[in-house]
Design a protein around this motif. Sequence first.
Motif, PDB file in Angstrom:
ATOM      1  N   THR A  75      75.350  31.969  57.225  1.00 18.86           N
ATOM      2  CA  THR A  75      76.670  31.969  57.857  1.00 18.86           C
ATOM      3  C   THR A  75      77.038  33.361  58.383  1.00 18.86           C
ATOM      4  OG1 THR A  75      77.382  30.212  56.349  1.00 18.86           O
ATOM      5  CG2 THR A  75      79.104  31.417  57.513  1.00 18.86           C
ATOM      6  N   ILE A  76      76.726  34.384  57.585  1.00 15.76           N
ATOM      7  CA  ILE A  76      76.980  35.763  58.024  1.00 15.76           C
ATOM      8  C   ILE A  76      76.205  36.068  59.292  1.00 15.76           C
ATOM      9  CG2 ILE A  76      76.606  38.198  57.439  1.00 15.76           C
ATOM     10  CD1 ILE A  76      77.131  37.427  54.514  1.00 15.76           C
ATOM     11  N   HIS A  77      74.948  35.651  59.311  1.00 16.33           N
ATOM     12  CA  HIS A  77      74.118  35.901  60.485  1.00 16.33           C
ATOM     13  C   HIS A  77      74.648  35.143  61.692  1.00 16.33           C
ATOM     14  CE1 HIS A  77      69.732  36.282  62.143  1.00 16.33           C
ATOM     15  NE2 HIS A  77      70.555  37.148  62.682  1.00 16.33           N
ATOM     16  N   ASN A  78      75.081  33.902  61.484  1.00 16.01           N
ATOM     17  CA  ASN A  78      75.647  33.125  62.588  1.00 16.01           C
ATOM     18  C   ASN A  78      76.920  33.771  63.132  1.00 16.01           C
ATOM     19  OD1 ASN A  78      73.717  31.116  62.680  1.00 16.01           O
ATOM     20  ND2 ASN A  78      74.767  29.815  61.194  1.00 16.01           N
ATOM     21  N   LEU A  79      77.741  34.320  62.232  1.00 16.17           N
ATOM     22  CA  LEU A  79      78.955  34.994  62.679  1.00 16.17           C
ATOM     23  C   LEU A  79      78.615  36.230  63.508  1.00 16.17           C
ATOM     24  CD1 LEU A  79      82.025  35.279  62.660  1.00 16.17           C
ATOM     25  CD2 LEU A  79      81.820  36.550  60.515  1.00 16.17           C
ATOM     26  N   GLY A 156      73.458  24.107  61.262  1.00 16.74           N
ATOM     27  CA  GLY A 156      73.226  25.475  61.736  1.00 16.74           C
ATOM     28  C   GLY A 156      72.035  25.560  62.671  1.00 16.74           C
ATOM     29  N   PHE A 157      70.967  24.845  62.321  1.00 18.80           N
ATOM     30  CA  PHE A 157      69.781  24.863  63.183  1.00 18.80           C
ATOM     31  C   PHE A 157      70.077  24.259  64.553  1.00 18.80           C
ATOM     32  CE2 PHE A 157      66.163  22.471  64.895  1.00 18.80           C
ATOM     33  CZ  PHE A 157      65.304  23.531  65.185  1.00 18.80           C
ATOM     34  N   LEU A 158      70.697  23.095  64.567  1.00 13.61           N
ATOM     35  CA  LEU A 158      70.975  22.421  65.831  1.00 13.61           C
ATOM     36  C   LEU A 158      71.909  23.243  66.715  1.00 13.61           C
ATOM     37  CD1 LEU A 158      71.410  18.736  64.559  1.00 13.61           C
ATOM     38  CD2 LEU A 158      69.422  19.754  65.712  1.00 13.61           C
ATOM     39  N   GLY A 159      72.970  23.812  66.110  1.00 11.07           N
ATOM     40  CA  GLY A 159      73.906  24.621  66.887  1.00 11.07           C
ATOM     41  C   GLY A 159      73.262  25.867  67.457  1.00 11.07           C
ATOM     42  N   ASN A 160      72.471  26.552  66.612  1.00 10.79           N
ATOM     43  CA  ASN A 160      71.819  27.782  67.063  1.00 10.79           C
ATOM     44  C   ASN A 160      70.762  27.528  68.125  1.00 10.79           C
ATOM     45  OD1 ASN A 160      72.610  30.386  65.601  1.00 10.79           O
ATOM     46  ND2 ASN A 160      72.524  28.922  63.925  1.00 10.79           N
ATOM     47  N   ALA A 181      67.847  38.570  74.699  1.00  7.82           N
ATOM     48  CA  ALA A 181      67.836  39.068  73.317  1.00  7.82           C
ATOM     49  C   ALA A 181      68.882  38.343  72.477  1.00  7.82           C
ATOM     50  CB  ALA A 181      68.110  40.576  73.301  1.00  7.82           C
ATOM     51  N   ASP A 182      70.034  38.072  73.067  1.00  8.24           N
ATOM     52  CA  ASP A 182      71.068  37.343  72.358  1.00  8.24           C
ATOM     53  C   ASP A 182      70.613  35.912  72.071  1.00  8.24           C
ATOM     54  OD1 ASP A 182      73.470  37.818  71.154  1.00  8.24           O
ATOM     55  OD2 ASP A 182      74.695  37.146  72.844  1.00  8.24           O
ATOM     56  N   GLY A 183      69.853  35.339  72.997  1.00  5.28           N
ATOM     57  CA  GLY A 183      69.297  34.009  72.766  1.00  5.28           C
ATOM     58  C   GLY A 183      68.275  34.010  71.642  1.00  5.28           C
ATOM     59  N   VAL A 184      67.442  35.041  71.598  1.00  5.16           N
ATOM     60  CA  VAL A 184      66.469  35.175  70.507  1.00  5.16           C
ATOM     61  C   VAL A 184      67.199  35.327  69.176  1.00  5.16           C
ATOM     62  CG1 VAL A 184      64.663  36.659  69.532  1.00  5.16           C
ATOM     63  CG2 VAL A 184      64.663  36.134  71.975  1.00  5.16           C
ATOM     64  N   HIS A 185      68.301  36.068  69.190  1.00  7.88           N
ATOM     65  CA  HIS A 185      69.119  36.222  67.984  1.00  7.88           C
ATOM     66  C   HIS A 185      69.574  34.854  67.487  1.00  7.88           C
ATOM     67  CE1 HIS A 185      72.815  38.393  66.026  1.00  7.88           C
ATOM     68  NE2 HIS A 185      71.958  37.925  65.123  1.00  7.88           N
ATOM     69  N   ALA A 186      70.057  34.011  68.397  1.00  6.58           N
ATOM     70  CA  ALA A 186      70.496  32.670  68.010  1.00  6.58           C
ATOM     71  C   ALA A 186      69.326  31.844  67.491  1.00  6.58           C
ATOM     72  CB  ALA A 186      71.148  31.977  69.210  1.00  6.58           C
ATOM     73  N   THR A 188      66.602  32.923  65.935  1.00  6.46           N
ATOM     74  CA  THR A 188      66.270  33.332  64.560  1.00  6.46           C
ATOM     75  C   THR A 188      67.279  32.748  63.583  1.00  6.46           C
ATOM     76  OG1 THR A 188      67.537  35.405  64.749  1.00  6.46           O
ATOM     77  CG2 THR A 188      65.209  35.498  65.315  1.00  6.46           C
ATOM     78  N   ASP A 189      68.532  32.676  63.991  1.00  9.35           N
ATOM     79  CA  ASP A 189      69.544  32.050  63.140  1.00  9.35           C
ATOM     80  C   ASP A 189      69.202  30.586  62.886  1.00  9.35           C
ATOM     81  OD1 ASP A 189      70.964  34.354  63.002  1.00  9.35           O
ATOM     82  OD2 ASP A 189      72.552  33.760  64.369  1.00  9.35           O
ATOM     83  N   GLY A 190      68.715  29.918  63.926  1.00  7.52           N
ATOM     84  CA  GLY A 190      68.371  28.506  63.773  1.00  7.52           C
ATOM     85  C   GLY A 190      67.278  28.284  62.743  1.00  7.52           C
ATOM     86  N   PHE A 191      66.246  29.114  62.804  1.00  8.38           N
ATOM     87  CA  PHE A 191      65.152  28.955  61.852  1.00  8.38           C
ATOM     88  C   PHE A 191      65.540  29.409  60.450  1.00  8.38           C
ATOM     89  CE2 PHE A 191      62.843  28.291  65.714  1.00  8.38           C
ATOM     90  CZ  PHE A 191      61.820  27.427  65.340  1.00  8.38           C
TER      91      PHE A 191
END
Length: 320
Positions: A75-79, A156-160, A181-186, A188-191
């Motif tokens: 959750t912290i990472h997603n935020l 979280g996976f589906l949203g990311n 890069a922001d997409g890659v960040h999302a 990594t959050d998904g996985f």
Amino acid sequence: MTQHSHSHPAGFKGFFYEIFVPHSHDAADSIDDAMEAHSEGIRALKISLVLMLGTTVVQAVIVTFSGSVALLADTIHNLSDALTAVPLWIAFVLSRRVATRKYTYGFNRAEDLAGLFIVLMIALSSIVAAYEAIDRMINPRPMDNIGWVIAAGVIGFLGNEAVAVYRIRVGKKIGSAALVADGVHARTDGFTSLAVVVGGIGVVLGFPLADPIVGLLISAMIAVLLIGTVRSVGRRLMDGIEPELVDRAEHALQHLAEVESVESVRLRWVGHRLHGDALVRTSATSLAEADHLAEDAEAAVKKRMPNVDEMTVRVMANVR
């Protein structure tokens, strides 16, 4: 079209390379209007910000009554992923401003600075996740409502992944390394959200430490995947350019009948737009012919590479 002059990993390694270290040189074939590119980038950030905030709120609610440290780390990472859209949004807005006497090249570099901020946020989220996981190992606490934790991980996976696909697609389209890069960040959050699911299943099977262990693995995975993003953003800050784009510009110049040879081509990204210069040799014998060739050469490059904003072509001629 010329072939890429540099290779990418093949096979299994290449599959993961393309997933986590996508590059944005495909933009040379797409949007040719700077304002349209800025607008599309901002639209992508708005939509993805809403999606990420929604995902984060759902997960935060489940964290409060489950006590899952892995889900808390996720959750912290997603935020942090949602918040990285804000400086990037500001950068795209700044990019619209016209050049001034102080900033004579405009404000497109703000996008590259936003990319650096994104890298720092990814690193910070990795540290926070690791701290929480280690603390839970030292001070174990029960984990409740495991079914909800697993469901939150799937959400979280589906949203990311939805956000990642959208940001990376638009980033490639407009040539924005920061948005990619922001997409890659999302992504990594998904996985890492899938890792939360694994941790929850481990607890169900009678292994309580699975939750903090997965939280620690999440932080380690984020740190490893950060390397590719650092390279991409760092290359932009150092005026690095994908070699195939140089090849494409050279190809456009070489196809002009008046050009005998292309002596040099230089390109660099300024935000998600390209600026460059070239030196060509010709057998023209008058200044008028040389000037006309320079204009044709500039037009040829911009036609071949629509997101080139500025291309200065110098001509070496046998002028008498």
